[in-house]
Write a protein that holds these residues in place. Structure first.
Motif, PDB file in Angstrom:
ATOM      1  N   THR A  85       1.039  -8.553   3.623  1.00 58.62           N
ATOM      2  CA  THR A  85      -0.566  -8.312   4.603  1.00 58.62           C
ATOM      3  C   THR A  85      -0.650  -6.856   4.366  1.00 58.62           C
ATOM      4  O   THR A  85      -1.511  -6.352   3.935  1.00 58.62           O
ATOM      5  N   TYR A  86       0.672  -6.033   4.870  1.00 60.37           N
ATOM      6  CA  TYR A  86       0.974  -4.716   5.091  1.00 60.37           C
ATOM      7  C   TYR A  86      -0.301  -3.998   3.778  1.00 60.37           C
ATOM      8  O   TYR A  86      -0.822  -3.292   3.892  1.00 60.37           O
ATOM      9  N   PRO A  87       0.573  -4.296   2.617  1.00 60.22           N
ATOM     10  CA  PRO A  87      -0.497  -3.326   1.115  1.00 60.22           C
ATOM     11  C   PRO A  87      -1.830  -3.493   1.471  1.00 60.22           C
ATOM     12  O   PRO A  87      -2.385  -2.836   1.133  1.00 60.22           O
ATOM     13  N   SER A  88      -1.937  -5.304   1.534  1.00 63.25           N
ATOM     14  CA  SER A  88      -3.332  -5.480   1.761  1.00 63.25           C
ATOM     15  C   SER A  88      -4.668  -4.767   2.837  1.00 63.25           C
ATOM     16  O   SER A  88      -5.506  -4.934   2.379  1.00 63.25           O
ATOM     17  N   LEU A  89      -3.847  -4.526   3.882  1.00 62.27           N
ATOM     18  CA  LEU A  89      -4.603  -4.478   4.887  1.00 62.27           C
ATOM     19  C   LEU A  89      -4.731  -2.616   4.756  1.00 62.27           C
ATOM     20  O   LEU A  89      -5.693  -2.251   5.088  1.00 62.27           O
ATOM     21  N   THR A  90      -3.611  -1.555   4.292  1.00 63.45           N
ATOM     22  CA  THR A  90      -4.108  -0.340   3.636  1.00 63.45           C
ATOM     23  C   THR A  90      -5.290  -0.218   2.975  1.00 63.45           C
ATOM     24  O   THR A  90      -6.136   0.749   2.375  1.00 63.45           O
ATOM     25  N   ALA A  91      -4.805  -1.947   1.972  1.00 65.00           N
ATOM     26  CA  ALA A  91      -5.764  -1.328   0.803  1.00 65.00           C
ATOM     27  C   ALA A  91      -7.280  -1.164   0.673  1.00 65.00           C
ATOM     28  O   ALA A  91      -8.177  -0.793   0.773  1.00 65.00           O
ATOM     29  N   ALA A  92      -7.795  -2.176   2.136  1.00 64.16           N
ATOM     30  CA  ALA A  92      -8.220  -3.114   2.700  1.00 64.16           C
ATOM     31  C   ALA A  92      -9.005  -1.553   3.741  1.00 64.16           C
ATOM     32  O   ALA A  92     -10.659  -1.626   3.199  1.00 64.16           O
ATOM     33  N   PHE A  93      -8.053  -1.260   4.060  1.00 65.52           N
ATOM     34  CA  PHE A  93      -8.819   0.208   5.118  1.00 65.52           C
ATOM     35  C   PHE A  93      -9.132   1.377   3.825  1.00 65.52           C
ATOM     36  O   PHE A  93     -10.212   1.804   4.588  1.00 65.52           O
ATOM     37  N   ALA A  94      -9.098   1.392   3.302  1.00 62.93           N
ATOM     38  CA  ALA A  94      -8.848   2.796   2.140  1.00 62.93           C
ATOM     39  C   ALA A  94     -10.261   2.093   1.229  1.00 62.93           C
ATOM     40  O   ALA A  94     -11.356   3.362   1.657  1.00 62.93           O
ATOM     41  N   PHE A  95     -10.327   1.277   1.220  1.00 59.13           N
ATOM     42  CA  PHE A  95     -11.528   0.854   0.301  1.00 59.13           C
ATOM     43  C   PHE A  95     -12.783   1.042   1.341  1.00 59.13           C
ATOM     44  O   PHE A  95     -13.995   0.915   1.315  1.00 59.13           O
TER      45      PHE A  95
END
Length: 89
Positions: free
Chosen positions: A71-81
Motif C-alpha cells: 500500500t505505501y509504495p503504491s501510494l508513494t508512486a501515485a503521489f509522485a506520478f
C-alpha cells in the motif's frame, strides 16, 4: 526459423528509424546551490512526505490495511506520478 525473423523485421523495421530520430527536450531540473537536480527527484521527495501524512491520517482513522508493504509504495508512486503530471506536463 530465419523466415520468421525476416517477417518480424519487415513488420517492425519501419518503427526503428522513428525511434532513433525522435528527439527529447531538455529534462526538467532545478538549480539548487549550483547543482542541478532532476524534477522527478523532487516529486519523489514530496510524494514520500505526502505518504507519511497519509499514513498518519489513516492511523487517526484506525483504518486497517491488508498489505501495508504494498500500500505505501503504491501510494508513494501515485503521489509522485500525480505531482509530475500536475507540474511538468
Amino acid at each position: 526459423m530465419s523466415c520468421n525473423r525476416c517477417a518480424r523485421f519487415v513488420k517492425y523495421g519501419p518503427i526503428l528509424p522513428s525511434l532513433l530520430l525522435a528527439g527529447c527536450g531538455r529534462a526538467p531540473s532545478f538549480d539548487v546551490v549550483g547543482s542541478f537536480f532532476p524534477a522527478w527527484l523532487f516529486c519523489l521527495a514530496v510524494a514520500i512526505l505526502l505518504t507519511v501524512l497519509a499514513r498518519l491520517f489513516l492511523q487517526q482513522l484506525r483504518a486497517a490495511l491488508l498489505l501495508p508493504i504494498l500500500t505505501y509504495p503504491s501510494l508513494t508512486a501515485a503521489f509522485a506520478f500525480a505531482l509530475w503530471l500536475t507540474f511538468f506536463r
